[in-house]
Every structure is written in structure tokens, then in C-alpha cells.
Design a protein around this motif. Structure first.
Motif, mmCIF file in Angstrom:
data_model
loop_
_atom_site.group_PDB
_atom_site.id
_atom_site.type_symbol
_atom_site.label_atom_id
_atom_site.label_comp_id
_atom_site.label_asym_id
_atom_site.label_seq_id
_atom_site.Cartn_x
_atom_site.Cartn_y
_atom_site.Cartn_z
ATOM 1 N N PRO A 1 0.837 -1.204 0.000
ATOM 2 C CA PRO A 1 0.000 0.000 0.000
ATOM 3 C C PRO A 1 0.870 1.252 0.000
ATOM 4 O O PRO A 1 1.979 1.242 0.536
ATOM 5 C CB PRO A 1 -0.778 -0.101 1.307
ATOM 6 N N THR A 2 0.384 2.298 -0.619
ATOM 7 C CA THR A 2 1.096 3.574 -0.620
ATOM 8 C C THR A 2 0.333 4.564 0.239
ATOM 9 O O THR A 2 -0.877 4.448 0.418
ATOM 10 C CB THR A 2 1.235 4.141 -2.050
ATOM 11 N N GLN A 3 1.030 5.516 0.746
ATOM 12 C CA GLN A 3 0.417 6.556 1.566
ATOM 13 C C GLN A 3 0.301 7.833 0.745
ATOM 14 O O GLN A 3 1.274 8.539 0.552
ATOM 15 C CB GLN A 3 1.273 6.824 2.810
ATOM 16 N N GLY A 4 -0.902 8.109 0.209
ATOM 17 C CA GLY A 4 -1.121 9.331 -0.567
ATOM 18 C C GLY A 4 -0.255 9.348 -1.807
ATOM 19 O O GLY A 4 -0.052 8.337 -2.456
ATOM 20 N N GLY A 5 0.276 10.509 -2.145
ATOM 21 C CA GLY A 5 1.154 10.641 -3.308
ATOM 22 C C GLY A 5 0.426 10.401 -4.601
ATOM 23 O O GLY A 5 -0.792 10.434 -4.686
ATOM 24 N N GLU A 6 1.189 10.159 -5.662
ATOM 25 C CA GLU A 6 0.599 10.015 -6.989
ATOM 26 C C GLU A 6 -0.199 8.734 -7.157
ATOM 27 O O GLU A 6 -1.009 8.626 -8.055
ATOM 28 C CB GLU A 6 1.684 10.088 -8.058
ATOM 29 N N HIS A 7 -0.002 7.745 -6.287
ATOM 30 C CA HIS A 7 -0.705 6.472 -6.459
ATOM 31 C C HIS A 7 -2.043 6.423 -5.735
ATOM 32 O O HIS A 7 -2.762 5.450 -5.837
ATOM 33 C CB HIS A 7 0.175 5.312 -5.977
ATOM 34 N N ALA A 8 -2.380 7.461 -5.000
ATOM 35 C CA ALA A 8 -3.598 7.425 -4.199
ATOM 36 C C ALA A 8 -4.838 7.252 -5.070
ATOM 37 O O ALA A 8 -5.787 6.589 -4.674
ATOM 38 C CB ALA A 8 -3.715 8.702 -3.378
ATOM 39 N N HIS A 9 -4.842 7.804 -6.251
ATOM 40 C CA HIS A 9 -6.010 7.675 -7.110
ATOM 41 C C HIS A 9 -6.017 6.367 -7.889
ATOM 42 O O HIS A 9 -6.923 6.112 -8.642
ATOM 43 C CB HIS A 9 -6.121 8.866 -8.061
ATOM 44 N N HIS A 10 -5.028 5.529 -7.712
ATOM 45 C CA HIS A 10 -4.961 4.226 -8.386
ATOM 46 C C HIS A 10 -5.235 3.098 -7.417
ATOM 47 O O HIS A 10 -4.845 1.970 -7.658
ATOM 48 C CB HIS A 10 -3.595 4.028 -9.042
ATOM 49 N N GLY A 11 -5.881 3.388 -6.331
ATOM 50 C CA GLY A 11 -6.191 2.355 -5.360
ATOM 51 C C GLY A 11 -5.240 2.363 -4.189
ATOM 52 O O GLY A 11 -5.353 1.562 -3.282
ATOM 53 N N GLY A 12 -4.260 3.285 -4.189
ATOM 54 C CA GLY A 12 -3.338 3.393 -3.074
ATOM 55 C C GLY A 12 -2.426 2.191 -2.924
ATOM 56 O O GLY A 12 -2.089 1.798 -1.825
ATOM 57 N N TYR A 13 -2.021 1.603 -4.048
ATOM 58 C CA TYR A 13 -1.195 0.400 -3.995
ATOM 59 C C TYR A 13 -0.140 0.471 -5.087
ATOM 60 O O TYR A 13 -0.415 0.883 -6.212
ATOM 61 C CB TYR A 13 -2.067 -0.836 -4.193
ATOM 62 N N SER A 14 1.070 0.076 -4.767
ATOM 63 C CA SER A 14 2.180 0.087 -5.721
ATOM 64 C C SER A 14 2.657 -1.346 -5.965
ATOM 65 O O SER A 14 2.825 -2.115 -5.022
ATOM 66 C CB SER A 14 3.336 0.919 -5.157
ATOM 67 N N VAL A 15 2.851 -1.684 -7.241
ATOM 68 C CA VAL A 15 3.335 -3.015 -7.623
ATOM 69 C C VAL A 15 4.589 -2.847 -8.469
ATOM 70 O O VAL A 15 4.643 -1.977 -9.342
ATOM 71 C CB VAL A 15 2.259 -3.795 -8.414
ATOM 72 N N GLN A 16 5.593 -3.678 -8.201
ATOM 73 C CA GLN A 16 6.831 -3.634 -8.979
ATOM 74 C C GLN A 16 7.192 -5.026 -9.473
ATOM 75 O O GLN A 16 6.970 -6.017 -8.773
ATOM 76 C CB GLN A 16 7.974 -3.082 -8.143
ATOM 77 N N ILE A 17 7.744 -5.071 -10.667
ATOM 78 C CA ILE A 17 8.296 -6.305 -11.231
ATOM 79 C C ILE A 17 9.769 -6.041 -11.490
ATOM 80 O O ILE A 17 10.124 -5.143 -12.264
ATOM 81 C CB ILE A 17 7.582 -6.705 -12.536
ATOM 82 N N ASP A 18 10.623 -6.790 -10.837
ATOM 83 C CA ASP A 18 12.072 -6.610 -10.920
ATOM 84 C C ASP A 18 12.476 -5.166 -10.662
ATOM 85 O O ASP A 18 13.346 -4.604 -11.331
ATOM 86 C CB ASP A 18 12.594 -7.074 -12.287
ATOM 87 N N GLY A 19 11.813 -4.522 -9.687
ATOM 88 C CA GLY A 19 12.154 -3.158 -9.309
ATOM 89 C C GLY A 19 11.574 -2.072 -10.191
ATOM 90 O O GLY A 19 11.772 -0.892 -9.924
ATOM 91 N N LYS A 20 10.828 -2.440 -11.225
ATOM 92 C CA LYS A 20 10.206 -1.451 -12.112
ATOM 93 C C LYS A 20 8.713 -1.433 -11.860
ATOM 94 O O LYS A 20 8.074 -2.473 -11.757
ATOM 95 C CB LYS A 20 10.513 -1.769 -13.564
ATOM 96 N N GLU A 21 8.164 -0.231 -11.789
ATOM 97 C CA GLU A 21 6.761 -0.095 -11.431
ATOM 98 C C GLU A 21 5.820 -0.615 -12.509
ATOM 99 O O GLU A 21 5.959 -0.296 -13.692
ATOM 100 C CB GLU A 21 6.418 1.369 -11.160
#
Length: 141
Positions: A77-97
Motif C-alpha cells: 500500500p502507498t500513503q497518498g502521493g501520486e498512487h492514491a487515485h490508483h487504489g493506493g497500492y504500488s506493484v513492482q516487477i524486478d524493481g520497475k513499477e
């Protein structure tokens, strides 16, 4: 009067097939079966809680960090920032978003599998790894 041409007949047929495909996808997304045959891996769910949900408010999926088919996938989960409007979650594959979004019905999509919905960000990440077939994930501009 205009006559039916081969081109317009093919166009009508293609439109009908596309419509049936979308209807089938919508039906599959609303059925009680796991999304697209994805069976949760061991550790995805534990008794007493909704599948993979965090203990804080049961609203955000729990973080994950694993190697899947030789690729490292991570999500948190992300706290605010640019990902808040995308469900508040960040996913990475091999370090790339991997750009993911949460739909209104609670399902998840990514730029790699934009027309398929998945129950969790982990399932989205795994599907993206399969779809990439070893290719490097290129971030959005």
C-alpha cells in the motif's frame, strides 16, 4: 440505396463477435469462480480474514514480496502521493513499477492486462509476468 459489401459484412461480424466476447468477459468477472482461473497460492489467505487483506481496516490488500517464474514481484500500500487515485497500492516487477488501478467493483487491472480483471494486486502482478514472457517492463512516461 446502398448495397451490403463484403467490407461492411465483415465489419458487422467483427462487431458482433467483439460484443459477445465482452459479454462473456463481464459474465466471467461476475461469476463466483476465481478470477480467470487464478487459484490463490499458499499464504494468500488465512482463516478469519478476507483473502489477502491487511489487518488495518480490511481495505487494502496485504503487502507481498516473492519470486514468481524467476521474476521478483513486490506490492505494498502507498500513503497518498501520486498512487492514491490508483487504489493506493504500488506493484513492482524486478524493481520497475507496474501501473495498477483498482476498479469500482474492487477488482484490479494493470497496463499489461488492461482488459482483464483480477481479485488482488498479487494476481495482477503474476498475470503481468506471464504476459511479459521474460520481456523487461517499460515504465510509463
Amino acid at each position: 440505396m446502398s448495397q451490403l459489401t463484403r467490407r461492411s459484412a465483415l465489419g458487422i461480424t467483427a462487431s458482433a463477435v467483439a460484443g459477445l466476447g465482452l459479454a462473456g468477459t463481464a459474465y466471467a468477472a461476475t461469476s463466483s469462480a476465481p478470477a480467470h482461473g487464478v487459484v490463490p497460492a499458499a499464504g494468500d489467505e488465512h482463516s478469519g480474514h478476507m483473502g489477502g487483506m491487511d489487518h488495518t481496516g480490511h481495505s487494502a490488500p496485504a503487502p507481498f514480496d516473492e519470486v514468481y517464474q524467476g521474476r521478483r514481484i513486490q506490492g505494498a500500500p502507498t500513503q497518498g502521493g501520486e498512487h492514491a487515485h490508483h487504489g493506493g497500492y504500488s506493484v513492482q516487477i524486478d524493481g520497475k513499477e507496474l501501473h495498477v488501478m483498482r476498479n469500482a467493483d474492487g477488482t484490479w487491472i494493470s497496463v499489461v492486462n488492461h482488459y482483464e480483471t483480477f481479485a488482488t494486486p498479487r494476481a495482477v502482478a503474476r498475470a503481468a509476468v506471464v504476459e511479459l514472457q521474460g520481456a523487461t517492463l517499460v515504465p510509463l512516461a
